[in-house]
Design a protein around this motif. Structure first.
Motif, PDB file in Angstrom:
ATOM      1  N   ALA A  93      -3.161  26.931  33.258  1.00 21.32           N
ATOM      2  CA  ALA A  93      -2.393  25.743  33.597  1.00 21.32           C
ATOM      3  C   ALA A  93      -3.331  24.544  33.700  1.00 21.32           C
ATOM      4  O   ALA A  93      -2.964  23.423  33.350  1.00 21.32           O
ATOM      5  CB  ALA A  93      -1.654  25.955  34.913  1.00 21.32           C
ATOM      6  N   PRO A 104       6.569  25.061  18.834  1.00 22.76           N
ATOM      7  CA  PRO A 104       7.574  24.872  19.877  1.00 22.76           C
ATOM      8  C   PRO A 104       8.368  26.155  20.065  1.00 22.76           C
ATOM      9  O   PRO A 104       8.550  26.910  19.108  1.00 22.76           O
ATOM     10  CB  PRO A 104       8.457  23.752  19.328  1.00 22.76           C
ATOM     11  CG  PRO A 104       8.284  23.817  17.863  1.00 22.76           C
ATOM     12  CD  PRO A 104       6.874  24.265  17.637  1.00 22.76           C
ATOM     13  N   PHE A 105       8.826  26.414  21.292  1.00 23.79           N
ATOM     14  CA  PHE A 105       9.674  27.583  21.527  1.00 23.79           C
ATOM     15  C   PHE A 105      11.058  27.305  20.955  1.00 23.79           C
ATOM     16  O   PHE A 105      11.477  26.149  20.887  1.00 23.79           O
ATOM     17  CB  PHE A 105       9.804  27.854  23.027  1.00 23.79           C
ATOM     18  CG  PHE A 105       8.483  28.047  23.711  1.00 23.79           C
ATOM     19  CD1 PHE A 105       7.487  28.818  23.134  1.00 23.79           C
ATOM     20  CD2 PHE A 105       8.232  27.448  24.934  1.00 23.79           C
ATOM     21  CE1 PHE A 105       6.270  28.994  23.773  1.00 23.79           C
ATOM     22  CE2 PHE A 105       7.016  27.623  25.577  1.00 23.79           C
ATOM     23  CZ  PHE A 105       6.030  28.390  24.998  1.00 23.79           C
ATOM     24  N   LYS A 107      13.771  26.704  21.921  1.00 27.06           N
ATOM     25  CA  LYS A 107      14.592  26.237  23.046  1.00 27.06           C
ATOM     26  C   LYS A 107      14.804  24.748  22.850  1.00 27.06           C
ATOM     27  O   LYS A 107      14.255  24.159  21.930  1.00 27.06           O
ATOM     28  CB  LYS A 107      13.832  26.414  24.369  1.00 27.06           C
ATOM     29  CG  LYS A 107      13.445  27.808  24.777  1.00 27.06           C
ATOM     30  CD  LYS A 107      12.489  27.695  25.967  1.00 27.06           C
ATOM     31  CE  LYS A 107      12.101  29.043  26.520  1.00 27.06           C
ATOM     32  NZ  LYS A 107      13.172  29.689  27.263  1.00 27.06           N
ATOM     33  N   TYR A 115       9.265  24.068  30.495  1.00 29.24           N
ATOM     34  CA  TYR A 115       8.891  25.485  30.645  1.00 29.24           C
ATOM     35  C   TYR A 115       7.712  25.683  31.590  1.00 29.24           C
ATOM     36  O   TYR A 115       7.788  26.455  32.549  1.00 29.24           O
ATOM     37  CB  TYR A 115       8.582  26.049  29.254  1.00 29.24           C
ATOM     38  CG  TYR A 115       8.153  27.488  29.238  1.00 29.24           C
ATOM     39  CD1 TYR A 115       9.072  28.501  29.440  1.00 29.24           C
ATOM     40  CD2 TYR A 115       6.830  27.846  29.006  1.00 29.24           C
ATOM     41  CE1 TYR A 115       8.685  29.824  29.412  1.00 29.24           C
ATOM     42  CE2 TYR A 115       6.432  29.167  28.968  1.00 29.24           C
ATOM     43  CZ  TYR A 115       7.369  30.151  29.178  1.00 29.24           C
ATOM     44  OH  TYR A 115       6.973  31.457  29.147  1.00 29.24           O
ATOM     45  N   GLY A 116       6.621  24.951  31.327  1.00 29.63           N
ATOM     46  CA  GLY A 116       5.418  25.108  32.146  1.00 29.63           C
ATOM     47  C   GLY A 116       5.665  24.765  33.602  1.00 29.63           C
ATOM     48  O   GLY A 116       5.404  25.599  34.495  1.00 29.63           O
ATOM     49  N   ARG A 118       8.314  24.736  35.252  1.00 26.71           N
ATOM     50  CA  ARG A 118       9.216  25.703  35.877  1.00 26.71           C
ATOM     51  C   ARG A 118       8.480  26.965  36.276  1.00 26.71           C
ATOM     52  O   ARG A 118       8.588  27.418  37.413  1.00 26.71           O
ATOM     53  CB  ARG A 118      10.323  26.077  34.893  1.00 26.71           C
ATOM     54  CG  ARG A 118      11.562  25.249  35.064  1.00 26.71           C
ATOM     55  CD  ARG A 118      12.726  25.918  34.341  1.00 26.71           C
ATOM     56  NE  ARG A 118      13.816  24.960  34.202  1.00 26.71           N
ATOM     57  CZ  ARG A 118      14.383  24.654  33.040  1.00 26.71           C
ATOM     58  NH1 ARG A 118      13.974  25.219  31.928  1.00 26.71           N
ATOM     59  NH2 ARG A 118      15.363  23.789  32.997  1.00 26.71           N
ATOM     60  N   ILE A 119       7.736  27.532  35.342  1.00 24.01           N
ATOM     61  CA  ILE A 119       7.102  28.809  35.689  1.00 24.01           C
ATOM     62  C   ILE A 119       6.050  28.627  36.770  1.00 24.01           C
ATOM     63  O   ILE A 119       5.822  29.521  37.569  1.00 24.01           O
ATOM     64  CB  ILE A 119       6.489  29.524  34.460  1.00 24.01           C
ATOM     65  CG1 ILE A 119       5.486  28.637  33.750  1.00 24.01           C
ATOM     66  CG2 ILE A 119       7.541  30.015  33.510  1.00 24.01           C
ATOM     67  CD1 ILE A 119       4.761  29.345  32.628  1.00 24.01           C
ATOM     68  N   HIS A 120       5.425  27.434  36.813  1.00 26.62           N
ATOM     69  CA  HIS A 120       4.413  27.236  37.848  1.00 26.62           C
ATOM     70  C   HIS A 120       5.007  26.675  39.127  1.00 26.62           C
ATOM     71  O   HIS A 120       4.287  26.429  40.093  1.00 26.62           O
ATOM     72  CB  HIS A 120       3.311  26.305  37.338  1.00 26.62           C
ATOM     73  CG  HIS A 120       2.469  26.927  36.273  1.00 26.62           C
ATOM     74  ND1 HIS A 120       1.656  28.009  36.518  1.00 26.62           N
ATOM     75  CD2 HIS A 120       2.334  26.664  34.957  1.00 26.62           C
ATOM     76  CE1 HIS A 120       1.042  28.363  35.397  1.00 26.62           C
ATOM     77  NE2 HIS A 120       1.447  27.569  34.432  1.00 26.62           N
ATOM     78  N   GLY A 121       6.300  26.418  39.117  1.00 26.23           N
ATOM     79  CA  GLY A 121       6.940  25.931  40.330  1.00 26.23           C
ATOM     80  C   GLY A 121       6.501  24.531  40.705  1.00 26.23           C
ATOM     81  O   GLY A 121       6.333  24.217  41.886  1.00 26.23           O
ATOM     82  N   LEU A 122       6.297  23.684  39.709  1.00 29.15           N
ATOM     83  CA  LEU A 122       5.814  22.338  40.009  1.00 29.15           C
ATOM     84  C   LEU A 122       6.956  21.386  40.321  1.00 29.15           C
ATOM     85  O   LEU A 122       6.724  20.286  40.807  1.00 29.15           O
ATOM     86  CB  LEU A 122       5.015  21.790  38.821  1.00 29.15           C
ATOM     87  CG  LEU A 122       3.826  22.648  38.383  1.00 29.15           C
ATOM     88  CD1 LEU A 122       3.071  21.992  37.246  1.00 29.15           C
ATOM     89  CD2 LEU A 122       2.893  22.891  39.567  1.00 29.15           C
ATOM     90  N   ARG A 169       4.243  19.386  26.095  1.00 27.97           N
ATOM     91  CA  ARG A 169       4.416  20.638  26.821  1.00 27.97           C
ATOM     92  C   ARG A 169       3.161  20.971  27.618  1.00 27.97           C
ATOM     93  O   ARG A 169       3.229  21.426  28.761  1.00 27.97           O
ATOM     94  CB  ARG A 169       4.702  21.738  25.792  1.00 27.97           C
ATOM     95  CG  ARG A 169       5.208  23.019  26.347  1.00 27.97           C
ATOM     96  CD  ARG A 169       5.628  23.926  25.221  1.00 27.97           C
ATOM     97  NE  ARG A 169       4.474  24.405  24.442  1.00 27.97           N
ATOM     98  CZ  ARG A 169       4.574  25.123  23.336  1.00 27.97           C
ATOM     99  NH1 ARG A 169       5.763  25.434  22.859  1.00 27.97           N
ATOM    100  NH2 ARG A 169       3.498  25.521  22.695  1.00 27.97           N
ATOM    101  N   ALA A 170       1.997  20.735  26.956  1.00 32.51           N
ATOM    102  CA  ALA A 170       0.738  21.021  27.647  1.00 32.51           C
ATOM    103  C   ALA A 170       0.506  20.026  28.778  1.00 32.51           C
ATOM    104  O   ALA A 170       0.042  20.390  29.862  1.00 32.51           O
ATOM    105  CB  ALA A 170      -0.415  20.979  26.652  1.00 32.51           C
ATOM    106  N   VAL A 173       2.284  20.288  32.644  1.00 33.18           N
ATOM    107  CA  VAL A 173       1.800  21.021  33.819  1.00 33.18           C
ATOM    108  C   VAL A 173       0.614  20.315  34.449  1.00 33.18           C
ATOM    109  O   VAL A 173      -0.020  20.855  35.354  1.00 33.18           O
ATOM    110  CB  VAL A 173       1.402  22.474  33.483  1.00 33.18           C
ATOM    111  CG1 VAL A 173       2.629  23.300  33.214  1.00 33.18           C
ATOM    112  CG2 VAL A 173       0.463  22.529  32.314  1.00 33.18           C
TER     113      VAL A 173
END
Ligand code: ATP
Ligand code: MG
Lengths: 260, 418, 458
Positions: A93, A104-105, A107, A115-116, A118-122, A169-170, A173
């Motif tokens: 991260a 790209p995903f 999505k 995405y980032g 969300r998964i890291h809970g930011l 995307r990068a 995060v």
């Protein structure tokens, strides 16, 4: 190789005596390098010399290759990133990566960027996430083009837009370092120009490392350049020096196009 | 939008806790994945365990020693007739069954004749036919017990029968041996003499017919589609047909066979011939698909080289492409044949579920197949058939697994990288 | 004297061999005499002659062996002795076949007295037609062979001809697939139409009472809904609840986590699971799973618990489908580009986040296609349901109760009496038609989805 004129007082990342092996084969041989906080560092060198391999060891993406093994020391803010105490999820991260081919995903644009965080809970709330997504897209210079179609699939964008989406995307995060592996090699000149412009703007906010095959690009976007050959770091210095006054014969041969 | 970003606090307690949670989720997920794999393995292990556990005993049978004294109870028969074609009938009408029953009563106590199989006298009959001298003296025969006695000897039983069996066991009159009739004879109503040979031979004949038809047809069709067919609507139609046939439920092939082969052409019902035809239609698409893949993997350079030295397109295919593709084709064919060998549903509809007490003599005689025998026995009420069913399953699985193993061996041995 | 097709086939094959040798010899001879080179190598001339000798005769043999029994029977029926036969039905057929068996020497004596006077006419007719057939066949073979033989000249393009014939064979072989498809469609349609003359299609598709009985009035006894529901309950619901999660997780574990060694061992195990014959699964379900489930249900106090239950059949069917689902999912996940996975991991996602949020959504179309194929397999599966699900047509959602399926009923309808025209037998074909259409649609949809998905990542 003299280091005096390019000693970086407080390097963001520092590599010391790094070797990388794929099975028995050594791909990187004793490389030491400092990456400055406010600088863009370019890695150049002929194909297969180990640029990507070295770049991928900076955020431990080499862990995903079963046969890869890294020795030596790589630090992020003075902390050994291969130490057991270092958490690879957090490391990645903090050290983001952009790939050669836009990936790209499948999505929506919004979900790609979100995405980032969300998964890291930011983002504690949807509103926070909206803010983060917008800011990342703005910084990646994509906001104006996609603000009306955030829910469309990210794969529906053009190649250049996709690559900027991947950069957004990068960025989303909030990393400290961004690694880019030939980010423009799949793009046309106009899209390439946009990305280069973007790198200029991002400089200073993130430490940036970029691998490129394009000498002009390296000269345009970077302040530091490292020349790799056959897994070794041949020369590292200010970009202007490397391109105008290389100290090594091999560097000179390479940038004047005599081989590679 | 330009509010300054404070860098994320990765080291904070909340973030550390969150990360720990994510790692826990990761471990859980991986564990579930492993669990799924283990579960599949466990199913297989359990299935094999149940079948082997039940079936291993099906290969043996309990015999009881009964001395028969032909001097005391003569079988009035001319020895010369024992080598005649109708010897069986002659012996039967001379009353051998009664003699054996009487001997059993004498040797095993009252009701002893109920302890031996109703077909036990046939064992004596074949012994006499082999050695007529037996008729002159007293011999101890190891006769198959009645199915209930066999069960009681293997499992133990309560009640009068249990006591009787225990007594016999104590006297050392019972013995357990390999159940030869199981391997040598066809279906019967009495587990003591029921066997799988009839069904196994039916299976072999059926598969042979299926192979004879499906293999050449499938390979030729694959060659045509892969090497010659022009890209047009006919070819598309053929491809669509083949792909769909490969996924059509097998029972539909049974309906087709019933309507066409039996009711229309009148091919002998319940025979290996019609069974083989049915399975051939079912297997052909599988062979075509496997063959096409094998042919595709032969590199074009080999075709070019052959064409270059002046071979005609037909020669190229039959002299160069086909031999190179053959291992792959055979692998696919064996796997397809193994599937056909285990198939039951379509054969149910063409009459192969009838009780067949004889080993089939030819491709047109009524017959059954091994999986069908399993199905038929699984419906039998007689407890003795439970272990026979599992034993038949073991035989079927052994045959199928060796076919598959052979296919895998072929694949590995001839796997070629160009 | 009977008409033994196999022996005759061997006979003309032997003639063809002679023709092959003769053709070869002659081509050498004519070439030598003319002092020129042959256009085609001698063996092609041999093949040419052999083909002309063999193909027409074999074709005739095939036609003759299928029409001559009918001709023989007609001849026998024209005989005076046949006038006293019962005019219709089972008895007439039995008498005729009895007479035929004796006449052809398959049986020593007639079993039905009425057949006795027919034996001699049968034998005569069989004899006559056998000779007509053999004579015609030999004449054809010789004519063909002679024709080809006389055409052998040095510049005759025998190879081209032979190769063209080979191509024709290849084409014929590939037409067998179309022929089979048409055979299925036509035979199902034909019998179904006859069924629908007795029972309306609406009744079959939407009626709720399934209780076909021989000879009973057909009204209201051919309602297919309970069967369709049973099929869906077992094949599309219970089996999928078992197979999808286990199959998917197996695929995920094998592709993402397992070491290569593990993969090398687990894959063959799954292949074995897929190769176990369905009758074995059926026996396993009936012998082990069903009784255990019943005990369990009784323990829970569930009413209508039966030893033949939807649950037992469905679970075992699910197990059977696991390898299928897992290999389809395996392929789909592997088809997702590595870059997608790297992109997610590089953002700091854990593998399971990557799998659940990126890989599986990306692989979803392929997985869906695979699941449709799996459903199509499950609803066409026969032995497991015949052995473990039972035959009582209940319209119930209780998985511990006994239900029946389309395939089980097809088997039941066709394995009782063998009267071919009764509504019961015809109903089996109508059910077969429904099953065929549904599985066909599922397969086509699945193949479409999978193909599209493959293209998306190419
Ligand atoms: N996963 C791997 N397994 C084994 N060897 C690898 C792997 N990835 C790269 N290599 C080898 O390591 C060496 C360096 O590769 P790398 O991709 O780092 O070169 P590069 O400088 O990025 O080349 P390019 O400019 O073509 O991208 C090469 O010889 C390559 O073959
Ligand atoms: Mg590279």
């Amino acid at each position: 190789m003299t280091q005096d004129d390019l000693t970086i007082a407080d390097p963001k990342m520092r590599a010391e005596g790094v070797n990388v092996f794929y099975g028995d084969k050594q791909a990187i041989n004793d490389v030491s390098i400092d990456v400055g906080t406010d600088l863009v560092t370019a890695f150049i060198g002929p194909s297969g010399c180990g640029k990507s391999t070295f770049l991928r060891s900076l955020n431990r993406m080499n862990d995903t290759v079963a046969s890869a093994k890294v020795t030596g020391r790589i630090e992020l803010d003075g902390e050994d990133i291969y130490a057991p105490s270092m958490d690879v999820v957090q490391l990645r991260a903090r050290v983001g990566m952009v790939f050669q081919k836009p990936n790209p995903f499948p999505k929506s644009i919004y979900d790609n960027v979100g995405y980032g965080p969300r998964i890291h809970g930011l983002a504690p709330s949807k509103a926070d996430l909206d803010v983060i997504v917008e800011r990342a897209l703005v910084r990646a210079g994509l906001w104006d083009e996609v603000k009306d179609r955030l829910l469309e699939s990210g794969t529906a964008l053009s190649g250049g837009q996709q690559q900027r989406l991947c950069i957004a995307r990068a960025i989303a995060v909030d990393p400290e370092v961004i690694l880019m592996d030939e980010p423009c090699s799949a793009l046309d000149p106009i899209a390439t120009a946009k990305i280069e412009e973007l790198i200029h703007e991002l400089r200073g906010k993130f430490a940036i490392v970029i691998v490129t095959h394009n000498m002009q690009q390296a000269a345009r976007v970077s302040q530091r350049t490292a020349f790799f050959h056959l897994g070794t770091l041949v020369e590292y210095g200010k970009t202007t020096d490397i391109f105008t006054n290389p100290k090594q014969e091999r560097t000179k041969d390479y940038i004047t196009g005599r081989y590679g | 939008m330009n509010k300054p970003t404070n860098p994320t606090d990765w080291k904070g307690a909340a973030m550390q806790k969150r990360i720990a949670g994510r790692y826990a989720a990761e471990r859980r997920f991986k564990f579930i994945g492993l669990g799924a794999v283990l579960l599949s393995g466990a199913f297989l292990a359990f299935l094999l365990f149940v079948m082997v556990g039940n079936g291993a005993r099906g290969f043996t049978y309990t015999n009881v020693a009964v001395p028969i004294d032909f001097k005391a109870m003569p079988l009035t028969i001319e020895k010369a007739r024992l080598s005649d074609a109708d010897a069986d009938q002659v012996i039967a009408s001379a009353g051998l069954a009664d003699i054996v029953d009487f001997a059993a009563d004498e040797a095993l106590g009252d009701g002893g004749s109920a302890l031996i199989s109703e077909n036990a006298w046939k064992e004596v009959r074949s012994a006499i036919k082999d050695d007529p001298a037996l008729l002159d003296g007293k011999t101890v025969f190891e006769l198959p017990t009645a199915s209930a006695v066999d069960m009681a000897a293997k499992d133990g039983a309560a009640g009068a029968l249990g006591a009787q069996v225990d007594a016999l066991e104590k006297d050392g009159k019972l013995s357990t041996g390999i159940h030869w009739p199981f391997f040598k004879s066809a279906d019967a109503t009495d587990p003591a003499v029921a066997g799988i040979w009839g069904a196994l031979k039916g299976s072999l004949l059926t598969i042979f017919i299926a192979f004879l038809i499906a293999f050449p047809t499938g390979v030729l069709a694959a060659l045509y589609l892969e090497e010659y067919a022009a890209k047009n609507r006919w070819t598309d139609l053929i491809e669509v047909s083949i792909n769909n046939l490969a996924a059509v439920p097998s029972i539909i092939f049974g309906l087709l066979a019933l309507a066409v082969f039996i009711n229309w052409f009148g091919i002998c019902q319940a025979s290996p011939l019609v069974g083989g035809l049915t399975l051939a239609l079912m297997t052909m698409p599988v062979i075509v698909i496997a063959s096409r893949n094998a042919i595709k993997s032969v590199p074009p350079s080999i075709r070019d080289a052959a064409l270059g030295v002046g071979a005609s397109p037909v020669q190229v295919v039959f002299h160069h492409v086909l031999p190179l593709a053959l291992p792959g084709i055979l692998t696919g064919t064996i796997i397809g044949m193994a599937r056909a060998l285990g198939e039951t549903a379509p054969l149910l509809l063409i009459g192969m579920r009838a009780f067949i007490g004889d080993v089939p003599s030819g491709i047109c005689s009524p017959s059954t197949v091994l999986p069908m025998q399993i199905f038929l026995w699984s419906d039998e009420v007689d407890r003795g058939f439970v272990e026979k069913t599992s034993a038949a399953i073991i035989v079927l699985l052994v045959v199928l697994l060796s076919m598959n193993a052979f296919a895998i061996y072929l694949r590995n041995k001839f796997e070629q990288r160009w | 004297m009977t008409f033994n097709a196999a022996a005759l086939l061997l006979l003309i094959a032997g003639l063809a061999l002679i023709g092959w040798i003769a053709g070869r010899q002659r081509s050498n001879l004519v070439a030598g005499r003319a002092g020129t080179k042959l256009h085609s190598r001698p063996q092609y001339h041999g093949w040419y002659v052999a083909l002309w000798l063999f193909a027409p005769a074999a074709l005739f043999l095939a036609v003759w062996s299928s029409v001559s029994p009918g001709l023989i029977t007609n001849e026998v029926l024209a005989n005076e002795a046949a006038q006293s036969l019962p005019s219709f039905g089972f008895e007439r057929g039995a008498i005729l076949s009895d007479a035929r068996s004796v006449a052809l020497g398959k049986q020593d004596a007639v079993r039905l007295p009425a057949a006795a006077p027919l034996v001699q006419p049968y034998a005569d007719a069989a004899y006559k037609y056998a000779w007509i057939g053999i004579a015609a066949m030999l004449a054809l073979a010789l004519a063909g062979g002679l024709y080809a033989f006389t055409r052998i000249k040095p510049d005759f393009r025998a190879r081209t001809r032979v190769e063209r014939t080979v191509m024709a064979f290849l084409l014929l072989a590939s037409l067998v697939a179309i022929l089979t498809t048409f055979g299925i469609v036509l035979s199902l349609l034909f019998e179904s139409i006859r069924f629908f003359q007795l029972v309306s299609p609406m009744e079959l598709l939407f009626g709720t009472n399934w209780a076909p009985q021989s000879g009973a009035p057909v009204d209201d006894t051919f309602g297919g809904i309970p069967l369709f529901w049973g099929t869906v309950l077992i094949g599309a619901i219970i089996a999928m609840i078992v197979a999808i999660p286990i199959g998917m997780m197996t695929a995920v574990y094998l592709t993402q986590y397992a070491a290569p060694v593990v993969r090398r061992w687990v894959k063959p195990i799954l292949e074995i699971l897929a190769g176990v014959p369905t009758v074995v699964y059926g026996y396993f379900a009936a012998l082990t799973v069903a009784p255990a489930l019943r005990e369990f249900a009784v323990m829970l106090g569930i009413p209508n618990a039966s030893t033949e239950s939807a649950l037992a059949a469905g679970i075992v069917m699910g197990v059977m489908i696991i390898p299928f689902v897992s290999s389809m999912a395996d392929d789909s996940i592997n088809a997702v580009p590595q870059a997608m996975r790297d992109g997610s991991l590089a953002l700091g996602a854990t593998p399971n986040e990557t799998i659940r949020q990126v890989l599986i959504p990306a692989a979803l179309p392929g997985v869906m296609g695979g699941i449709l194929l799996a459903v199509s397999r499950a609803i066409g599966e026969t032995m497991i349901v015949v052995m473990a699900a039972g035959l009582s047509a209940n319209l119930t959602a209780n998985p511990f109760a006994s239900v029946t399926t389309v395939t089980a009923q097809i088997v039941k309808l066709l394995t009782g009496d063998q009267e071919f025209d009764s509504a019961k037998t015809l109903a089996a074909f109508a059910l077969g038609l429904v099953l065929f259409v549904v599985t066909l649609l599922l397969n086509i949809a699945a193949l479409r989805i999978v193909k599209k998905y493959r293209e998306a990542y190419e």
